[in-house]
Write a protein that holds these residues in place. Structure first.
Motif, PDB file in Angstrom:
ATOM      1  N   ASP A 112       0.876  -1.181   0.000  1.00 13.82           N
ATOM      2  CA  ASP A 112       0.000   0.000   0.000  1.00 13.82           C
ATOM      3  C   ASP A 112       0.909   1.225   0.000  1.00 13.82           C
ATOM      4  O   ASP A 112       1.584   1.515   1.003  1.00 13.82           O
ATOM      5  N   ARG A 117      -7.439  -5.919   1.548  1.00  9.69           N
ATOM      6  CA  ARG A 117      -6.882  -6.183   0.228  1.00  9.69           C
ATOM      7  C   ARG A 117      -7.081  -5.005  -0.727  1.00  9.69           C
ATOM      8  O   ARG A 117      -6.188  -4.657  -1.498  1.00  9.69           O
ATOM      9  N   ASP A 118      -8.244  -4.344  -0.659  1.00  9.33           N
ATOM     10  CA  ASP A 118      -8.540  -3.269  -1.602  1.00  9.33           C
ATOM     11  C   ASP A 118      -7.674  -2.034  -1.381  1.00  9.33           C
ATOM     12  O   ASP A 118      -7.630  -1.160  -2.254  1.00  9.33           O
ATOM     13  N   GLU A 119      -7.013  -1.938  -0.235  1.00  8.60           N
ATOM     14  CA  GLU A 119      -6.168  -0.772   0.019  1.00  8.60           C
ATOM     15  C   GLU A 119      -4.756  -0.952  -0.544  1.00  8.60           C
ATOM     16  O   GLU A 119      -3.988   0.015  -0.609  1.00  8.60           O
ATOM     17  N   ASP A 127      -1.932  -1.197  -3.334  1.00  8.57           N
ATOM     18  CA  ASP A 127      -1.848  -0.555  -4.648  1.00  8.57           C
ATOM     19  C   ASP A 127      -1.193  -1.434  -5.724  1.00  8.57           C
ATOM     20  O   ASP A 127      -1.599  -1.373  -6.898  1.00  8.57           O
ATOM     21  N   GLN A 154       1.085  -5.799 -11.201  1.00  5.19           N
ATOM     22  CA  GLN A 154      -0.368  -5.706 -11.290  1.00  5.19           C
ATOM     23  C   GLN A 154      -0.885  -4.554 -10.414  1.00  5.19           C
ATOM     24  O   GLN A 154      -0.733  -4.573  -9.191  1.00  5.19           O
ATOM     25  N   GLY A 186      -3.585  -2.382  -8.304  1.00  9.56           N
ATOM     26  CA  GLY A 186      -4.751  -2.771  -7.515  1.00  9.56           C
ATOM     27  C   GLY A 186      -6.019  -2.052  -7.970  1.00  9.56           C
ATOM     28  O   GLY A 186      -6.044  -1.340  -8.983  1.00  9.56           O
ATOM     29  N   ASP A 187      -7.100  -2.247  -7.206  1.00 15.27           N
ATOM     30  CA  ASP A 187      -8.376  -1.623  -7.540  1.00 15.27           C
ATOM     31  C   ASP A 187      -8.247  -0.097  -7.473  1.00 15.27           C
ATOM     32  O   ASP A 187      -7.655   0.466  -6.540  1.00 15.27           O
ATOM     33  N   GLU A 188      -8.820   0.559  -8.482  1.00 13.17           N
ATOM     34  CA  GLU A 188      -8.840   2.014  -8.587  1.00 13.17           C
ATOM     35  C   GLU A 188      -7.435   2.619  -8.663  1.00 13.17           C
ATOM     36  O   GLU A 188      -7.218   3.777  -8.292  1.00 13.17           O
ATOM     37  N   LYS A 246      -4.110   3.420 -11.177  1.00  8.38           N
ATOM     38  CA  LYS A 246      -3.712   3.570 -12.580  1.00  8.38           C
ATOM     39  C   LYS A 246      -2.193   3.594 -12.676  1.00  8.38           C
ATOM     40  O   LYS A 246      -1.533   4.173 -11.820  1.00  8.38           O
ATOM     41  N   SER A 297      -5.194   0.068 -15.687  1.00  7.52           N
ATOM     42  CA  SER A 297      -5.060  -0.942 -14.624  1.00  7.52           C
ATOM     43  C   SER A 297      -4.576  -2.272 -15.196  1.00  7.52           C
ATOM     44  O   SER A 297      -4.658  -3.316 -14.542  1.00  7.52           O
ATOM     45  N   ASN A 309      -4.916   4.519  -4.905  1.00  8.85           N
ATOM     46  CA  ASN A 309      -6.356   4.533  -4.664  1.00  8.85           C
ATOM     47  C   ASN A 309      -6.797   5.605  -3.660  1.00  8.85           C
ATOM     48  O   ASN A 309      -7.989   5.839  -3.491  1.00  8.85           O
TER      49      ASN A 309
END
Length: 269
Positions: free
Chosen positions: A162, A174-176, A178, A190, A192-194, A196, A223, A239
């Motif tokens: 992160d 997990r969503d935090e 990057d 790779q 992460g969500d949201e 770029k 992404s 994110n």
């Protein structure tokens, strides 16, 4: 016959005594034409009652005058004033009885249902409200382009990072996170969500500054996973809205041991 003698049936003239056997009547019967009986005036009981009433009224008047004189004499002397006597009578109560003072009797402050204590509480159990503390002011936002963190960073196949924490670390949420890496014929990065990412390509080999990444990341960033090479530069938007630059320094490991070493700068935005 003497003409001056009264005739039968005529009333006797005044001054002549009654004649007759019993009561002086001419016919010899009682109640004849004799002289009328003397009038006797009798004292009735009503006169006696009037005198008794008048005497009683006189005696009451005398008693009232004497009583007024005695009261006036007591007031002029050294006796206790009526007000003081009334107060003394009210205060003096039998043992164990209640004192029934008037409405103007002074109240005893020691019997107040709520007495303020030294610690700010009352006997009734209610505590005084603490003073309100001033809210902590929110620190002003940092100017865009301020460096939040900078240094080397290792991302492995088993440990995502992160970039919004300082220093960057794996978040339990997990969503935090990057970025993560994984092997797929090579070392893959790779987002992460949201998040770029944009591989920086410049013919002059110029290292992008904050302004360069900020100019292109919103329009050219994606992404999509990217295969990494040593010396590659990647601009990224986290994110949480920060801006970062990742420069690949080393690729190591295979399969589950895949690891990449980056030189990272994170800016506020």
């Amino acid at each position: 016959m003497n003409s001056e003698e009264p005739r039968q049936g005529w009333p006797a003239p005044p001054g002549h005594p009654p004649t007759g056997p019993a009561n002086g009547g001419y016919d010899g019967y009682g109640g004849g034409y004799g002289a009328p009986a003397p009038i006797v005036v009798a004292r009735t009981s009503s006169h006696r009652g009037a005198w008794i009433g008048a005497g009683a009224t006189l005696v009451a008047a005398v008693i009232g005058v004497v009583g007024t004189y005695l009261v006036s004499s007591n007031n002029d002397g050294n006796g206790t004033p009526p007000a003081a006597q009334s107060s003394a009578t009210t205060s003096a109560t039998p043992s164990g009885g209640e004192s029934r003072g008037g409405d103007d009797a002074p109240s005893d402050s020691s019997q107040s249902p709520e007495t303020t204590q030294s610690d700010g509480a009352t006997e009734s159990g209610e505590s005084s409200a603490p003073p309100e503390t001033a809210a902590t002011p929110t620190p002003p936002a940092k100017p865009a382009g301020t460096v939040e963190w900078q240094g080397p960073l290792v991302i492995t196949f088993a440990e995502d990072k992160d970039l919004d924490s300082a220093p960057p670390a794996e978040s339990e949420i997990r969503d935090e996170n990057d970025f993560s890496v994984y092997p797929f014929g090579g070392h893959m990065l790779q987002p992460g969500d949201e998040v770029k990412a944009l591989v920086w390509k410049d013919s002059t080999n110029k290292t992008p500054a904050y302004e360069d990444c900020a100019r292109d990341i919103d329009t050219l960033g994606t992404s999509t996973a990217t295969e990494l090479k040593t010396g590659m530069v990647v601009c990224a938007a986290t994110n949480d809205g920060r801006l970062a630059r990742l420069t690949v320094k080393e690729l190591a490991g295979l399969s589950s041991d895949t690891r990449v070493i980056f030189d990272v700068v994170v800016w506020s935005r």
